[in-house]
Scaffold this motif. Structure first.
Motif, PDB file in Angstrom:
ATOM      1  N   CYS A  97       0.848  -1.183   0.000  1.00  0.00           N
ATOM      2  CA  CYS A  97       0.000   0.000   0.000  1.00  0.00           C
ATOM      3  C   CYS A  97       0.886   1.236   0.000  1.00  0.00           C
ATOM      4  O   CYS A  97       1.532   1.544   1.021  1.00  0.00           O
ATOM      5  CB  CYS A  97      -0.912   0.010   1.224  1.00  0.00           C
ATOM      6  SG  CYS A  97      -2.069   1.402   1.245  1.00  0.00           S
ATOM      7  N   PRO A  98       0.957   1.966  -1.109  1.00  0.00           N
ATOM      8  CA  PRO A  98       1.848   3.130  -1.182  1.00  0.00           C
ATOM      9  C   PRO A  98       1.410   4.300  -0.313  1.00  0.00           C
ATOM     10  O   PRO A  98       2.239   5.117   0.094  1.00  0.00           O
ATOM     11  CB  PRO A  98       1.818   3.498  -2.667  1.00  0.00           C
ATOM     12  CG  PRO A  98       0.537   2.949  -3.184  1.00  0.00           C
ATOM     13  CD  PRO A  98       0.280   1.709  -2.388  1.00  0.00           C
ATOM     14  N   SER A  99       0.117   4.384  -0.009  1.00  0.00           N
ATOM     15  CA  SER A  99      -0.372   5.560   0.723  1.00  0.00           C
ATOM     16  C   SER A  99       0.209   5.645   2.134  1.00  0.00           C
ATOM     17  O   SER A  99       0.430   6.739   2.662  1.00  0.00           O
ATOM     18  CB  SER A  99      -1.900   5.551   0.793  1.00  0.00           C
ATOM     19  OG  SER A  99      -2.367   4.412   1.492  1.00  0.00           O
ATOM     20  N   ASP A 100       0.463   4.487   2.773  1.00  0.00           N
ATOM     21  CA  ASP A 100       1.095   4.523   4.094  1.00  0.00           C
ATOM     22  C   ASP A 100       2.355   3.663   4.146  1.00  0.00           C
ATOM     23  O   ASP A 100       2.846   3.325   5.226  1.00  0.00           O
ATOM     24  CB  ASP A 100       0.112   4.108   5.195  1.00  0.00           C
ATOM     25  CG  ASP A 100      -0.337   2.662   5.060  1.00  0.00           C
ATOM     26  OD1 ASP A 100       0.032   2.003   4.071  1.00  0.00           O
ATOM     27  OD2 ASP A 100      -1.056   2.189   5.957  1.00  0.00           O
ATOM     28  N   ASP A 101       2.875   3.281   2.947  1.00  0.00           N
ATOM     29  CA  ASP A 101       4.134   2.542   2.840  1.00  0.00           C
ATOM     30  C   ASP A 101       4.103   1.272   3.691  1.00  0.00           C
ATOM     31  O   ASP A 101       4.956   1.046   4.546  1.00  0.00           O
ATOM     32  CB  ASP A 101       5.302   3.437   3.263  1.00  0.00           C
ATOM     33  CG  ASP A 101       6.665   2.881   2.853  1.00  0.00           C
ATOM     34  OD1 ASP A 101       6.734   2.185   1.819  1.00  0.00           O
ATOM     35  OD2 ASP A 101       7.647   3.125   3.570  1.00  0.00           O
ATOM     36  N   SER A 102       3.091   0.445   3.452  1.00  0.00           N
ATOM     37  CA  SER A 102       2.913  -0.758   4.260  1.00  0.00           C
ATOM     38  C   SER A 102       2.698  -1.986   3.383  1.00  0.00           C
ATOM     39  O   SER A 102       2.354  -1.881   2.203  1.00  0.00           O
ATOM     40  CB  SER A 102       1.722  -0.578   5.210  1.00  0.00           C
ATOM     41  OG  SER A 102       0.536  -0.325   4.470  1.00  0.00           O
ATOM     42  N   ILE A 103       2.910  -3.143   3.987  1.00  0.00           N
ATOM     43  CA  ILE A 103       2.716  -4.420   3.302  1.00  0.00           C
ATOM     44  C   ILE A 103       1.786  -5.279   4.139  1.00  0.00           C
ATOM     45  O   ILE A 103       1.914  -5.342   5.373  1.00  0.00           O
ATOM     46  CB  ILE A 103       4.064  -5.137   3.088  1.00  0.00           C
ATOM     47  CG1 ILE A 103       4.858  -4.430   1.990  1.00  0.00           C
ATOM     48  CG2 ILE A 103       3.863  -6.605   2.713  1.00  0.00           C
ATOM     49  CD1 ILE A 103       6.230  -5.011   1.749  1.00  0.00           C
ATOM     50  N   ALA A 104       0.842  -5.939   3.469  1.00  0.00           N
ATOM     51  CA  ALA A 104      -0.101  -6.828   4.149  1.00  0.00           C
ATOM     52  C   ALA A 104      -0.064  -8.199   3.502  1.00  0.00           C
ATOM     53  O   ALA A 104       0.246  -8.333   2.316  1.00  0.00           O
ATOM     54  CB  ALA A 104      -1.513  -6.257   4.084  1.00  0.00           C
TER      55      ALA A 104
END
Length: 439
Positions: A97-104
Protein backbone atom coordinates in the motif's frame (compact mmCIF):
# COMPACT_ATOMS: atom_id res chain seq x y z
CA UNK A 1 -2.67 -23.27 -34.39
CA UNK A 2 -1.99 -24.05 -30.75
CA UNK A 3 -4.78 -22.52 -28.74
CA UNK A 4 -4.76 -23.58 -25.10
CA UNK A 5 -6.01 -22.79 -21.66
CA UNK A 6 -3.84 -24.72 -19.23
CA UNK A 7 -3.96 -25.08 -15.47
CA UNK A 8 -0.90 -25.55 -13.33
CA UNK A 9 0.68 -28.98 -13.53
CA UNK A 10 0.93 -30.91 -10.30
CA UNK A 11 4.09 -29.94 -8.44
CA UNK A 12 5.39 -31.84 -5.45
CA UNK A 13 5.77 -29.87 -2.24
CA UNK A 14 9.39 -28.77 -1.86
CA UNK A 15 10.69 -26.94 1.18
CA UNK A 16 13.61 -25.35 -0.63
CA UNK A 17 14.32 -22.30 1.48
CA UNK A 18 15.57 -23.34 4.90
CA UNK A 19 15.75 -20.73 7.64
CA UNK A 20 19.15 -20.23 9.20
CA UNK A 21 19.26 -20.21 13.02
CA UNK A 22 20.74 -16.70 13.16
CA UNK A 23 17.98 -14.96 11.21
CA UNK A 24 17.78 -11.22 12.04
CA UNK A 25 14.64 -10.06 13.78
CA UNK A 26 12.23 -7.71 12.08
CA UNK A 27 12.17 -4.34 13.82
CA UNK A 28 8.58 -3.66 12.78
CA UNK A 29 5.58 -5.00 14.72
CA UNK A 30 3.07 -7.06 12.74
CA UNK A 31 -0.36 -5.50 13.16
CA UNK A 32 -3.24 -7.96 13.41
CA UNK A 33 -1.01 -11.01 13.52
CA UNK A 34 -1.57 -14.16 15.56
CA UNK A 35 2.10 -14.85 16.29
CA UNK A 36 1.94 -18.10 14.36
CA UNK A 37 4.38 -19.80 12.01
CA UNK A 38 3.15 -18.03 8.88
CA UNK A 39 3.40 -14.57 10.41
CA UNK A 40 6.91 -15.33 11.67
CA UNK A 41 7.99 -16.58 8.23
CA UNK A 42 6.51 -13.51 6.55
CA UNK A 43 8.13 -11.11 9.02
CA UNK A 44 11.50 -12.82 8.67
CA UNK A 45 11.16 -12.64 4.89
CA UNK A 46 10.49 -8.90 5.01
CA UNK A 47 13.50 -8.40 7.31
CA UNK A 48 15.74 -10.34 4.96
CA UNK A 49 14.58 -8.53 1.84
CA UNK A 50 15.11 -5.24 3.69
CA UNK A 51 18.69 -6.36 4.41
CA UNK A 52 19.21 -7.10 0.72
CA UNK A 53 18.01 -3.67 -0.35
CA UNK A 54 19.92 -1.83 2.37
CA UNK A 55 23.06 -3.46 0.99
CA UNK A 56 22.21 -3.25 -2.71
CA UNK A 57 20.24 -0.04 -3.17
CA UNK A 58 23.10 2.42 -2.44
CA UNK A 59 25.50 0.74 -4.87
CA UNK A 60 22.88 0.36 -7.59
CA UNK A 61 20.80 3.51 -7.31
CA UNK A 62 23.09 5.89 -5.38
CA UNK A 63 20.81 6.40 -2.42
CA UNK A 64 19.76 4.93 0.92
CA UNK A 65 16.94 2.40 1.22
CA UNK A 66 14.32 3.10 3.88
CA UNK A 67 12.42 0.00 5.06
CA UNK A 68 8.63 -0.03 4.72
CA UNK A 69 6.84 1.56 7.66
CA UNK A 70 4.17 -0.96 8.56
CA UNK A 71 3.37 -4.69 8.34
CA UNK A 72 -0.17 -6.05 8.50
CA UNK A 73 -1.38 -9.64 8.82
CA UNK A 74 -5.00 -10.61 8.21
CA UNK A 75 -7.10 -13.72 7.84
CA UNK A 76 -9.15 -13.72 4.63
CA UNK A 77 -11.33 -16.49 6.05
CA UNK A 78 -12.18 -14.48 9.19
CA UNK A 79 -13.88 -11.22 10.04
CA UNK A 80 -13.44 -8.49 7.47
CA UNK A 81 -11.03 -5.65 8.13
CA UNK A 82 -9.97 -2.79 5.91
CA UNK A 83 -6.48 -2.28 4.56
CA UNK A 84 -5.50 0.29 1.94
CA UNK A 85 -9.17 0.81 1.11
CA UNK A 86 -9.78 -2.92 0.61
CA UNK A 87 -12.04 -5.20 2.65
CA UNK A 88 -9.97 -8.26 3.57
CA UNK A 89 -12.74 -10.87 3.87
CA UNK A 90 -12.49 -13.35 1.02
CA UNK A 91 -9.35 -11.68 -0.39
CA UNK A 92 -6.46 -14.17 -0.31
CA UNK A 93 -3.69 -11.81 -1.31
CA UNK A 94 -0.50 -10.01 -0.39
CA UNK A 95 -0.05 -6.40 -1.40
CA UNK A 96 1.87 -3.17 -0.94
CA UNK A 97 0.00 0.00 0.00
CA UNK A 98 1.85 3.13 -1.18
CA UNK A 99 -0.37 5.56 0.72
CA UNK A 100 1.09 4.52 4.09
CA UNK A 101 4.13 2.54 2.84
CA UNK A 102 2.91 -0.76 4.26
CA UNK A 103 2.72 -4.42 3.30
CA UNK A 104 -0.10 -6.83 4.15
CA UNK A 105 -0.46 -10.58 3.74
CA UNK A 106 -3.18 -13.16 4.19
CA UNK A 107 -2.14 -15.65 6.84
CA UNK A 108 -5.47 -17.50 6.65
CA UNK A 109 -5.46 -18.90 3.12
CA UNK A 110 -2.90 -17.57 0.63
CA UNK A 111 0.42 -17.91 2.44
CA UNK A 112 -0.39 -21.30 4.04
CA UNK A 113 -1.50 -22.63 0.65
CA UNK A 114 1.68 -21.42 -1.05
CA UNK A 115 3.88 -22.84 1.69
CA UNK A 116 2.16 -26.22 1.62
CA UNK A 117 2.11 -26.43 -2.18
CA UNK A 118 5.53 -25.05 -3.10
CA UNK A 119 7.54 -24.65 0.09
CA UNK A 120 8.40 -21.66 2.22
CA UNK A 121 10.51 -20.11 -0.57
CA UNK A 122 7.26 -19.23 -2.34
CA UNK A 123 6.14 -17.16 0.66
CA UNK A 124 9.47 -15.33 0.65
CA UNK A 125 9.06 -14.70 -3.10
CA UNK A 126 5.63 -13.13 -2.64
CA UNK A 127 6.90 -10.74 0.04
CA UNK A 128 10.02 -9.91 -2.01
CA UNK A 129 7.72 -9.01 -4.92
CA UNK A 130 5.67 -6.64 -2.73
CA UNK A 131 8.79 -4.93 -1.41
CA UNK A 132 9.77 -4.52 -5.05
CA UNK A 133 6.84 -2.12 -5.32
CA UNK A 134 8.22 -0.16 -2.36
CA UNK A 135 11.52 0.08 -4.26
CA UNK A 136 9.68 1.59 -7.22
CA UNK A 137 8.19 4.27 -4.96
CA UNK A 138 11.63 5.10 -3.58
CA UNK A 139 12.95 5.45 -7.12
CA UNK A 140 10.25 7.99 -7.92
CA UNK A 141 7.90 5.87 -9.98
CA UNK A 142 5.96 8.00 -12.41
CA UNK A 143 2.22 8.33 -12.04
CA UNK A 144 0.41 6.40 -14.73
CA UNK A 145 3.06 3.72 -15.14
CA UNK A 146 1.28 0.72 -16.72
CA UNK A 147 0.48 -2.08 -14.30
CA UNK A 148 2.37 -4.64 -16.37
CA UNK A 149 5.56 -2.56 -16.08
CA UNK A 150 5.24 -2.28 -12.31
CA UNK A 151 4.56 -5.99 -11.92
CA UNK A 152 7.33 -7.14 -14.26
CA UNK A 153 9.79 -4.88 -12.46
CA UNK A 154 8.70 -6.32 -9.10
CA UNK A 155 9.20 -9.88 -10.42
CA UNK A 156 12.63 -8.80 -11.65
CA UNK A 157 13.57 -7.30 -8.27
CA UNK A 158 12.47 -10.60 -6.70
CA UNK A 159 14.93 -12.42 -8.95
CA UNK A 160 17.73 -10.04 -7.90
CA UNK A 161 17.00 -10.74 -4.22
CA UNK A 162 17.08 -14.51 -4.77
CA UNK A 163 20.44 -14.25 -6.55
CA UNK A 164 21.76 -12.56 -3.39
CA UNK A 165 20.25 -15.40 -1.38
CA UNK A 166 21.70 -18.21 -3.50
CA UNK A 167 25.08 -16.46 -3.37
CA UNK A 168 25.01 -17.12 0.38
CA UNK A 169 24.64 -13.48 1.47
CA UNK A 170 21.35 -13.93 3.33
CA UNK A 171 21.55 -14.42 7.08
CA UNK A 172 17.97 -15.66 7.16
CA UNK A 173 17.55 -18.19 4.37
CA UNK A 174 19.60 -20.72 2.49
CA UNK A 175 18.62 -21.57 -1.06
CA UNK A 176 20.23 -23.79 -3.67
CA UNK A 177 20.80 -22.06 -7.02
CA UNK A 178 19.70 -25.13 -8.98
CA UNK A 179 16.61 -27.08 -8.05
CA UNK A 180 15.96 -24.74 -5.12
CA UNK A 181 14.59 -22.15 -7.55
CA UNK A 182 12.00 -24.53 -9.02
CA UNK A 183 9.34 -23.82 -6.35
CA UNK A 184 9.68 -20.07 -6.96
CA UNK A 185 9.19 -20.47 -10.70
CA UNK A 186 6.24 -22.77 -10.00
CA UNK A 187 4.76 -20.02 -7.83
CA UNK A 188 5.07 -17.53 -10.69
CA UNK A 189 3.30 -20.06 -12.90
CA UNK A 190 0.52 -20.43 -10.36
CA UNK A 191 -0.14 -16.70 -10.04
CA UNK A 192 0.12 -15.87 -13.75
CA UNK A 193 -2.58 -13.95 -15.61
CA UNK A 194 -5.61 -15.78 -16.95
CA UNK A 195 -4.88 -17.27 -20.36
CA UNK A 196 -6.48 -15.16 -23.08
CA UNK A 197 -5.98 -11.81 -21.32
CA UNK A 198 -3.71 -9.14 -22.81
CA UNK A 199 -0.54 -7.83 -21.22
CA UNK A 200 -1.74 -4.22 -21.38
CA UNK A 201 -5.06 -4.95 -19.67
CA UNK A 202 -5.82 -3.23 -16.38
CA UNK A 203 -4.22 -5.14 -13.52
CA UNK A 204 -2.10 -7.37 -15.78
CA UNK A 205 0.91 -9.08 -14.17
CA UNK A 206 2.07 -11.20 -17.09
CA UNK A 207 1.88 -14.74 -18.38
CA UNK A 208 3.98 -17.41 -16.68
CA UNK A 209 6.58 -17.09 -19.45
CA UNK A 210 6.69 -13.30 -19.05
CA UNK A 211 6.90 -13.44 -15.25
CA UNK A 212 9.65 -16.05 -15.27
CA UNK A 213 11.50 -14.01 -17.90
CA UNK A 214 11.42 -10.91 -15.67
CA UNK A 215 12.53 -12.94 -12.64
CA UNK A 216 15.46 -14.34 -14.62
CA UNK A 217 16.48 -10.87 -15.79
CA UNK A 218 16.85 -9.82 -12.16
CA UNK A 219 18.57 -13.02 -11.10
CA UNK A 220 21.12 -12.91 -13.92
CA UNK A 221 21.65 -9.18 -14.42
CA UNK A 222 20.74 -7.47 -11.15
CA UNK A 223 18.32 -4.73 -10.06
CA UNK A 224 19.61 -2.08 -12.47
CA UNK A 225 18.24 -4.27 -15.28
CA UNK A 226 14.87 -4.34 -13.56
CA UNK A 227 14.58 -0.56 -13.47
CA UNK A 228 15.04 -0.49 -17.26
CA UNK A 229 11.95 -2.61 -17.94
CA UNK A 230 9.41 -0.43 -19.73
CA UNK A 231 6.31 -0.83 -21.85
CA UNK A 232 8.30 -0.69 -25.11
CA UNK A 233 10.40 -3.69 -24.08
CA UNK A 234 7.42 -5.68 -22.82
CA UNK A 235 5.49 -4.94 -26.01
CA UNK A 236 8.36 -6.36 -28.03
CA UNK A 237 8.91 -9.59 -26.08
CA UNK A 238 5.51 -10.46 -24.62
CA UNK A 239 3.42 -13.16 -26.28
CA UNK A 240 0.48 -12.62 -23.91
CA UNK A 241 -2.56 -12.06 -26.09
CA UNK A 242 -6.30 -12.52 -26.19
CA UNK A 243 -8.00 -15.35 -28.05
CA UNK A 244 -8.86 -14.70 -31.68
CA UNK A 245 -11.88 -15.95 -33.66
CA UNK A 246 -9.62 -18.69 -35.03
CA UNK A 247 -9.23 -20.15 -31.55
CA UNK A 248 -11.98 -22.70 -31.78
CA UNK A 249 -13.03 -24.97 -28.95
CA UNK A 250 -12.31 -28.53 -30.07
CA UNK A 251 -13.75 -29.97 -26.88
CA UNK A 252 -10.36 -29.85 -25.15
CA UNK A 253 -10.55 -26.22 -24.12
CA UNK A 254 -10.67 -23.12 -26.27
CA UNK A 255 -8.20 -23.29 -29.14
CA UNK A 256 -6.64 -26.56 -28.03
CA UNK A 257 -5.98 -28.86 -30.98
CA UNK A 258 -5.83 -32.64 -31.00
CA UNK A 259 -2.20 -33.73 -31.10
CA UNK A 260 -3.12 -37.05 -32.73
CA UNK A 261 -4.68 -35.39 -35.78
CA UNK A 262 -2.54 -36.59 -38.74
CA UNK A 263 -3.10 -33.38 -40.72
CA UNK A 264 -2.01 -31.18 -37.83
CA UNK A 265 1.03 -33.36 -37.25
CA UNK A 266 2.00 -32.90 -40.88
CA UNK A 267 1.69 -29.15 -40.43
CA UNK A 268 3.91 -29.41 -37.36
CA UNK A 269 6.54 -31.28 -39.39
CA UNK A 270 6.46 -28.52 -42.00
CA UNK A 271 7.32 -25.96 -39.30
CA UNK A 272 10.15 -28.16 -38.02
CA UNK A 273 11.64 -28.56 -41.49
CA UNK A 274 11.47 -24.81 -41.98
CA UNK A 275 13.16 -24.16 -38.62
CA UNK A 276 15.81 -26.88 -39.04
CA UNK A 277 16.27 -27.27 -42.83
CA UNK A 278 19.43 -29.37 -42.54
CA UNK A 279 17.97 -32.00 -40.22
CA UNK A 280 15.45 -33.71 -42.52
CA UNK A 281 14.66 -36.32 -39.92
CA UNK A 282 11.85 -38.78 -40.55
CA UNK A 283 8.91 -38.56 -38.12
CA UNK A 284 6.89 -41.73 -37.70
CA UNK A 285 4.14 -43.23 -35.60
CA UNK A 286 5.50 -46.71 -36.25
CA UNK A 287 7.03 -48.75 -33.43
CA UNK A 288 10.68 -47.83 -33.39
CA UNK A 289 13.90 -49.68 -32.72
CA UNK A 290 17.23 -48.06 -32.04
CA UNK A 291 20.67 -49.55 -31.63
CA UNK A 292 22.47 -46.52 -30.20
CA UNK A 293 20.01 -44.69 -27.92
CA UNK A 294 17.18 -45.54 -25.52
CA UNK A 295 13.65 -44.96 -26.73
CA UNK A 296 12.36 -42.08 -24.65
CA UNK A 297 8.65 -41.46 -24.37
CA UNK A 298 6.38 -39.98 -25.65
CA UNK A 299 8.91 -39.08 -28.36
CA UNK A 300 12.25 -40.69 -29.17
CA UNK A 301 15.14 -39.80 -31.45
CA UNK A 302 17.37 -42.52 -32.88
CA UNK A 303 20.72 -41.12 -34.07
CA UNK A 304 21.70 -44.12 -36.20
CA UNK A 305 18.49 -44.01 -38.27
CA UNK A 306 17.76 -40.25 -37.94
CA UNK A 307 14.17 -41.12 -37.04
CA UNK A 308 11.86 -39.36 -34.58
CA UNK A 309 9.23 -41.82 -33.38
CA UNK A 310 5.99 -40.95 -31.61
CA UNK A 311 4.13 -42.83 -28.91
CA UNK A 312 0.70 -41.46 -29.67
CA UNK A 313 -1.00 -42.75 -26.53
CA UNK A 314 1.48 -40.96 -24.27
CA UNK A 315 1.52 -37.86 -26.49
CA UNK A 316 -2.25 -37.53 -26.22
CA UNK A 317 -1.98 -37.72 -22.42
CA UNK A 318 0.49 -34.85 -22.33
CA UNK A 319 -1.39 -32.89 -25.00
CA UNK A 320 -4.72 -33.05 -23.17
CA UNK A 321 -5.03 -30.04 -20.87
CA UNK A 322 -6.29 -30.59 -17.33
CA UNK A 323 -9.93 -29.81 -16.79
CA UNK A 324 -11.69 -29.27 -13.49
CA UNK A 325 -12.62 -32.60 -11.95
CA UNK A 326 -10.73 -34.54 -14.63
CA UNK A 327 -7.21 -35.77 -15.05
CA UNK A 328 -5.15 -34.24 -17.79
CA UNK A 329 -1.66 -33.53 -18.96
CA UNK A 330 -0.38 -30.07 -19.83
CA UNK A 331 -1.62 -29.05 -23.28
CA UNK A 332 -1.02 -29.39 -27.00
CA UNK A 333 2.01 -27.10 -27.19
CA UNK A 334 3.81 -29.10 -24.50
CA UNK A 335 3.31 -32.25 -26.59
CA UNK A 336 4.37 -30.66 -29.88
CA UNK A 337 7.37 -28.97 -28.22
CA UNK A 338 8.55 -32.40 -27.06
CA UNK A 339 8.41 -33.54 -30.70
CA UNK A 340 10.31 -30.40 -31.69
CA UNK A 341 12.99 -31.10 -29.08
CA UNK A 342 13.72 -34.55 -30.56
CA UNK A 343 13.79 -33.06 -34.06
CA UNK A 344 16.25 -30.45 -32.77
CA UNK A 345 18.55 -33.31 -31.75
CA UNK A 346 18.66 -34.35 -35.39
CA UNK A 347 19.69 -30.82 -36.35
CA UNK A 348 22.48 -30.92 -33.76
CA UNK A 349 23.75 -34.28 -34.94
CA UNK A 350 23.78 -33.04 -38.54
CA UNK A 351 25.84 -30.03 -37.41
CA UNK A 352 28.34 -32.29 -35.66
CA UNK A 353 27.33 -31.20 -32.17
CA UNK A 354 27.24 -33.64 -29.21
CA UNK A 355 23.74 -34.84 -28.43
CA UNK A 356 24.43 -36.31 -24.99
CA UNK A 357 25.19 -34.57 -21.71
CA UNK A 358 23.94 -31.51 -19.79
CA UNK A 359 24.98 -28.99 -22.44
CA UNK A 360 23.11 -30.98 -25.09
CA UNK A 361 19.97 -30.88 -22.95
CA UNK A 362 20.16 -27.10 -22.55
CA UNK A 363 20.99 -26.60 -26.22
CA UNK A 364 17.99 -28.72 -27.13
CA UNK A 365 15.70 -26.55 -24.99
CA UNK A 366 17.23 -23.46 -26.57
CA UNK A 367 16.67 -24.72 -30.12
CA UNK A 368 13.12 -25.72 -29.22
CA UNK A 369 12.63 -22.08 -28.22
CA UNK A 370 14.08 -21.03 -31.57
CA UNK A 371 11.51 -23.20 -33.33
CA UNK A 372 8.75 -21.67 -31.19
CA UNK A 373 9.83 -18.19 -32.31
CA UNK A 374 9.25 -19.20 -35.96
CA UNK A 375 5.57 -19.90 -35.31
CA UNK A 376 4.52 -16.74 -33.48
CA UNK A 377 1.26 -15.22 -34.64
CA UNK A 378 1.71 -13.42 -37.94
CA UNK A 379 4.85 -15.31 -38.98
CA UNK A 380 2.95 -17.19 -41.69
CA UNK A 381 3.83 -20.65 -40.36
CA UNK A 382 1.64 -23.70 -40.89
CA UNK A 383 0.88 -23.62 -37.16
CA UNK A 384 0.86 -20.59 -34.88
CA UNK A 385 1.33 -19.99 -31.18
CA UNK A 386 -1.80 -19.09 -29.29
CA UNK A 387 -2.54 -17.75 -25.79
CA UNK A 388 -1.00 -19.90 -23.07
CA UNK A 389 1.29 -21.96 -25.29
CA UNK A 390 4.58 -20.75 -23.85
CA UNK A 391 3.17 -21.22 -20.36
CA UNK A 392 2.70 -24.87 -21.26
CA UNK A 393 6.37 -25.04 -22.16
CA UNK A 394 7.20 -23.58 -18.73
CA UNK A 395 4.98 -26.17 -17.05
CA UNK A 396 6.67 -29.01 -18.95
CA UNK A 397 10.14 -27.74 -18.06
CA UNK A 398 9.26 -27.40 -14.37
CA UNK A 399 8.06 -31.00 -14.19
CA UNK A 400 10.43 -33.52 -12.53
CA UNK A 401 11.49 -34.76 -15.97
CA UNK A 402 11.48 -32.55 -19.03
CA UNK A 403 11.90 -33.92 -22.54
CA UNK A 404 12.09 -30.40 -23.97
CA UNK A 405 15.35 -29.94 -22.05
CA UNK A 406 16.70 -33.49 -22.36
CA UNK A 407 19.57 -35.00 -24.33
CA UNK A 408 19.32 -37.98 -26.71
CA UNK A 409 19.19 -40.39 -23.78
CA UNK A 410 16.31 -38.50 -22.21
CA UNK A 411 18.40 -37.12 -19.34
CA UNK A 412 17.00 -33.71 -18.39
CA UNK A 413 18.98 -30.67 -17.36
CA UNK A 414 18.60 -30.82 -13.58
CA UNK A 415 17.47 -27.25 -12.89
CA UNK A 416 14.09 -25.97 -14.01
CA UNK A 417 15.56 -22.47 -13.96
CA UNK A 418 18.30 -23.53 -16.42
CA UNK A 419 15.77 -25.29 -18.66
CA UNK A 420 13.49 -22.27 -18.93
CA UNK A 421 16.42 -19.88 -19.35
CA UNK A 422 17.74 -21.93 -22.28
CA UNK A 423 14.32 -22.08 -23.95
CA UNK A 424 13.94 -18.31 -23.46
CA UNK A 425 17.38 -17.70 -25.00
CA UNK A 426 16.29 -19.52 -28.13
CA UNK A 427 12.92 -17.84 -28.29
CA UNK A 428 14.17 -14.28 -27.77
CA UNK A 429 17.45 -14.67 -29.65
CA UNK A 430 18.46 -17.23 -32.28
CA UNK A 431 20.02 -20.63 -32.99
CA UNK A 432 23.52 -19.14 -33.07
CA UNK A 433 23.06 -18.11 -29.46
CA UNK A 434 22.07 -21.68 -28.58
CA UNK A 435 25.20 -23.15 -30.15
CA UNK A 436 27.56 -20.51 -28.75
CA UNK A 437 26.21 -20.45 -25.19
CA UNK A 438 25.52 -24.12 -24.55
CA UNK A 439 28.74 -25.93 -25.47
Amino acid sequence: MFRIITAIAAVATVVACAQAPAAPKIDLPVSGGDGGTIDKLAADAVADVHAFWQETFPATFNGEFAPVKRLVSYDSTGASKEFCGTKTAGVPNAFYCPSDDSIAWDRGELLPMLSESFGEASVVAVLAHEIGHAVQLRLGERQGTPTIVREQQADCYTGAYFRWTTDGKSKSFKLDAGEGLNPILSTLFFIRDTVGSEFDAKGAHGSAFDRVTAFQFGFSEGPARCARIDIAEISQRSTQQKFSPRDLDTGLGKGNIRVDDPQLQEQLIRTLRAAFPRAQSTVTRARARCADAPLTTPVAYCPSTNVVSLNMQDLVKIGTPPRRGREGGIGDFAAFAEIASRYALSAQKTAGLPIEGPSAGQRTACLTGTWAATIVSGAGAALELSPGDLDEAVAEMLAPKSLIAADAKGVSTSSGFARVEAFRDGFLRDAETCVAKYR
